[in-house]
Motif scaffolding. Structure first.
Motif, PDB file in Angstrom:
ATOM      1  N   GLU A  32       6.980  11.781  -8.775  1.00 23.77           N
ATOM      2  CA  GLU A  32       6.612  10.822  -9.828  1.00 23.77           C
ATOM      3  C   GLU A  32       7.253   9.457  -9.558  1.00 23.77           C
ATOM      4  O   GLU A  32       6.659   8.407  -9.812  1.00 23.77           O
ATOM      5  CB  GLU A  32       7.059  11.363 -11.186  1.00 23.77           C
ATOM      6  N   THR A  33       8.445   9.491  -9.007  1.00 22.23           N
ATOM      7  CA  THR A  33       9.175   8.245  -8.722  1.00 22.23           C
ATOM      8  C   THR A  33       8.563   7.443  -7.576  1.00 22.23           C
ATOM      9  O   THR A  33       8.962   6.297  -7.340  1.00 22.23           O
ATOM     10  CB  THR A  33      10.637   8.569  -8.378  1.00 22.23           C
ATOM     11  N   ALA A  34       7.606   8.046  -6.849  1.00 18.77           N
ATOM     12  CA  ALA A  34       6.995   7.350  -5.718  1.00 18.77           C
ATOM     13  C   ALA A  34       5.732   6.590  -6.106  1.00 18.77           C
ATOM     14  O   ALA A  34       5.200   5.825  -5.297  1.00 18.77           O
ATOM     15  CB  ALA A  34       6.654   8.348  -4.613  1.00 18.77           C
ATOM     16  N   LEU A  35       5.255   6.767  -7.339  1.00 20.44           N
ATOM     17  CA  LEU A  35       3.980   6.160  -7.728  1.00 20.44           C
ATOM     18  C   LEU A  35       4.016   4.640  -7.658  1.00 20.44           C
ATOM     19  O   LEU A  35       3.062   4.001  -7.199  1.00 20.44           O
ATOM     20  CB  LEU A  35       3.578   6.621  -9.132  1.00 20.44           C
ATOM     21  N   ASP A  36       5.105   4.026  -8.099  1.00 17.57           N
ATOM     22  CA  ASP A  36       5.203   2.564  -8.038  1.00 17.57           C
ATOM     23  C   ASP A  36       5.172   2.074  -6.600  1.00 17.57           C
ATOM     24  O   ASP A  36       4.603   1.016  -6.302  1.00 17.57           O
ATOM     25  CB  ASP A  36       6.476   2.079  -8.730  1.00 17.57           C
ATOM     26  N   SER A  37       5.773   2.837  -5.690  1.00 19.68           N
ATOM     27  CA  SER A  37       5.768   2.453  -4.279  1.00 19.68           C
ATOM     28  C   SER A  37       4.368   2.557  -3.692  1.00 19.68           C
ATOM     29  O   SER A  37       3.965   1.720  -2.866  1.00 19.68           O
ATOM     30  CB  SER A  37       6.735   3.338  -3.485  1.00 19.68           C
ATOM     31  N   VAL A  38       3.611   3.569  -4.093  1.00 20.13           N
ATOM     32  CA  VAL A  38       2.228   3.689  -3.636  1.00 20.13           C
ATOM     33  C   VAL A  38       1.419   2.493  -4.126  1.00 20.13           C
ATOM     34  O   VAL A  38       0.679   1.852  -3.356  1.00 20.13           O
ATOM     35  CB  VAL A  38       1.593   5.001  -4.124  1.00 20.13           C
ATOM     36  N   ARG A  39       1.581   2.158  -5.405  1.00 24.27           N
ATOM     37  CA  ARG A  39       0.827   1.035  -5.985  1.00 24.27           C
ATOM     38  C   ARG A  39       1.217  -0.307  -5.344  1.00 24.27           C
ATOM     39  O   ARG A  39       0.357  -1.101  -4.970  1.00 24.27           O
ATOM     40  CB  ARG A  39       1.088   0.962  -7.493  1.00 24.27           C
ATOM     41  N   GLY A  40       2.508  -0.545  -5.233  1.00 25.89           N
ATOM     42  CA  GLY A  40       2.980  -1.870  -4.842  1.00 25.89           C
ATOM     43  C   GLY A  40       3.167  -2.082  -3.362  1.00 25.89           C
ATOM     44  O   GLY A  40       3.124  -3.225  -2.888  1.00 25.89           O
ATOM     45  N   LYS A  41       3.384  -1.006  -2.596  1.00 28.47           N
ATOM     46  CA  LYS A  41       3.698  -1.144  -1.174  1.00 28.47           C
ATOM     47  C   LYS A  41       2.603  -0.587  -0.258  1.00 28.47           C
ATOM     48  O   LYS A  41       2.246  -1.217   0.747  1.00 28.47           O
ATOM     49  CB  LYS A  41       5.007  -0.405  -0.852  1.00 28.47           C
ATOM     50  N   LEU A  42       2.070   0.593  -0.600  1.00 29.32           N
ATOM     51  CA  LEU A  42       1.156   1.270   0.319  1.00 29.32           C
ATOM     52  C   LEU A  42      -0.295   0.824   0.151  1.00 29.32           C
ATOM     53  O   LEU A  42      -0.964   0.491   1.146  1.00 29.32           O
ATOM     54  CB  LEU A  42       1.263   2.786   0.129  1.00 29.32           C
ATOM     55  N   LEU A  43      -0.795   0.811  -1.068  1.00 31.21           N
ATOM     56  CA  LEU A  43      -2.198   0.456  -1.275  1.00 31.21           C
ATOM     57  C   LEU A  43      -2.543  -0.951  -0.768  1.00 31.21           C
ATOM     58  O   LEU A  43      -3.651  -1.159  -0.259  1.00 31.21           O
ATOM     59  CB  LEU A  43      -2.583   0.617  -2.747  1.00 31.21           C
ATOM     60  N   PRO A  44      -1.633  -1.935  -0.868  1.00 31.72           N
ATOM     61  CA  PRO A  44      -1.972  -3.250  -0.306  1.00 31.72           C
ATOM     62  C   PRO A  44      -2.185  -3.231   1.212  1.00 31.72           C
ATOM     63  O   PRO A  44      -2.773  -4.173   1.757  1.00 31.72           O
ATOM     64  CB  PRO A  44      -0.756  -4.114  -0.675  1.00 31.72           C
ATOM     65  N   ARG A  45      -1.733  -2.186   1.897  1.00 27.36           N
ATOM     66  CA  ARG A  45      -1.915  -2.081   3.345  1.00 27.36           C
ATOM     67  C   ARG A  45      -3.234  -1.419   3.713  1.00 27.36           C
ATOM     68  O   ARG A  45      -3.604  -1.355   4.892  1.00 27.36           O
ATOM     69  CB  ARG A  45      -0.772  -1.259   3.974  1.00 27.36           C
ATOM     70  N   ALA A  46      -3.961  -0.895   2.738  1.00 27.38           N
ATOM     71  CA  ALA A  46      -5.122  -0.058   3.013  1.00 27.38           C
ATOM     72  C   ALA A  46      -6.371  -0.880   3.316  1.00 27.38           C
ATOM     73  O   ALA A  46      -6.720  -1.795   2.564  1.00 27.38           O
ATOM     74  CB  ALA A  46      -5.390   0.870   1.842  1.00 27.38           C
ATOM     75  N   THR A  47      -7.051  -0.529   4.384  1.00 22.39           N
ATOM     76  CA  THR A  47      -8.409  -0.997   4.607  1.00 22.39           C
ATOM     77  C   THR A  47      -9.350  -0.254   3.663  1.00 22.39           C
ATOM     78  O   THR A  47     -10.244  -0.844   3.058  1.00 22.39           O
ATOM     79  CB  THR A  47      -8.835  -0.752   6.067  1.00 22.39           C
ATOM     80  N   VAL A  48      -9.126   1.059   3.538  1.00 28.73           N
ATOM     81  CA  VAL A  48      -9.868   1.900   2.600  1.00 28.73           C
ATOM     82  C   VAL A  48      -8.883   2.842   1.929  1.00 28.73           C
ATOM     83  O   VAL A  48      -8.087   3.492   2.611  1.00 28.73           O
ATOM     84  CB  VAL A  48     -10.948   2.755   3.311  1.00 28.73           C
ATOM     85  N   ALA A  49      -8.916   2.918   0.604  1.00 29.96           N
ATOM     86  CA  ALA A  49      -8.164   3.924  -0.143  1.00 29.96           C
ATOM     87  C   ALA A  49      -9.149   4.973  -0.644  1.00 29.96           C
ATOM     88  O   ALA A  49     -10.262   4.630  -1.065  1.00 29.96           O
ATOM     89  CB  ALA A  49      -7.432   3.291  -1.319  1.00 29.96           C
TER      90      ALA A  49
END
Length: 266
Positions: free
Chosen positions: A120-137
């Motif tokens: 649960e504590t990783a959700l903010d990191s997915v939103r703020g750090k990982l998804l901006p790197r995605a060509t496709v999510a």
């Protein structure tokens, strides 16, 4: 001398039962004519009934695997799957920022059996750090709800879900509507906020669907590595996964896997 196939890297967890995770990714890549490479983020004890245990790898081990592959061999597309913790999500996002290749992010939150695979504590990191790197999510409806709070009940809700995911920065999002009660069709929505592509396939009466999300994301990455545009890569991936679901087979006493090699036996 044989020419080298396109290079695709998966950054994900292991499924000891072979139906999902790294194992599904590499099978998909082989089936689609690319060379698959791997960065292991976690080991699971997993079978057809569910996940019995999860052990995350240290950040240093994940970083070392990634650098070893990318710095020497290179890569033409990256796919991310199970990242488990905030520290691993942020490490992978940092590595992706330094990699000039398209990225497919499968924001894995739970297994097919409902077992949690992301803290649960990783959700903010997915939103703020990982998804901006995605060509496709490529979130499914449960992952959309987990990340955005948007609950998709009707097909028309998928646009709202896509807008919510796009607000975190991926270039494209594929909302997977496989869990929708849409009768005879499995409906997905691919959009970049301006273009819309609705992908429809027959809903197949087969409970053996373990690994569909991993397989789809890896198939998209394989298409991107081969130089396809996003809509074409997603369309081809959807066709491949539909065939794999149709050929899914019983394994153990629970939910079996899709058949990644279905085209070899068709």
């Amino acid at each position: 001398m044989t020419s080298r196939p396109p290079l695709v890297l998966t950054v994900a967890g292991s499924d000891s039962g072979g139906g999902a995770g790294i194992q599904a990714d590499l099978k998909t890549m082989l089936a689609l004519g690319v060379h698959g490479m791997s960065v292991l983020t976690a080991v699971t004890a997993q079978n057809s009934r569910g996940v019995q245990g999860v052990w995350e790898l240290p950040v240093a081990a994940v970083r070392a695997q990634y650098r070893a592959v990318v710095d020497d061999i290179g890569v033409q597309a990256v796919k991310t799957g199970m990242l488990a913790t905030a520290a691993l999500v942020e490490t992978v996002a940092e590595l992706l920022a330094d990699t000039a290749a398209p990225v497919v992010v499968d924001p894995v939150g739970v297994s097919k059996h409902g077992d949690p695979l992301l803290a649960e504590t990783a959700l903010d990191s997915v939103r703020g750090k990982l998804l901006p790197r995605a060509t496709v999510a490529t979130p499914n409806l449960d992952e959309v709800a987990q990340l955005t709070g948007v609950h998709v009940v009707y097909e028309s809700d998928m646009r709202t879900a896509a807008e919510a995911i796009l607000s975190y920065g991926p270039r494209w999002v594929l909302i997977k509507g496989g869990h929708l009660p849409t009768g005879r069709e499995a409906v997905d929505l691919l959009t970049d906020g301006s273009e819309e592509h609705w992908l429809r396939a027959p809903r197949l009466d087969n409970r053996h669907t373990h690994g569909t999300g991993c397989t789809l994301a890896s198939a998209i990455a394989s298409g991107l590595a081969r130089g396809l545009a996003v809509p074409e890569a997603v369309r081809e991936a959807k066709e491949y996964v539909t065939g794999a679901i149709g050929a899914g087979f019983a394994l153990g006493s629970g939910i079996g896997p899709v058949d990644h090699g279905w085209r070899f036996r068709a």
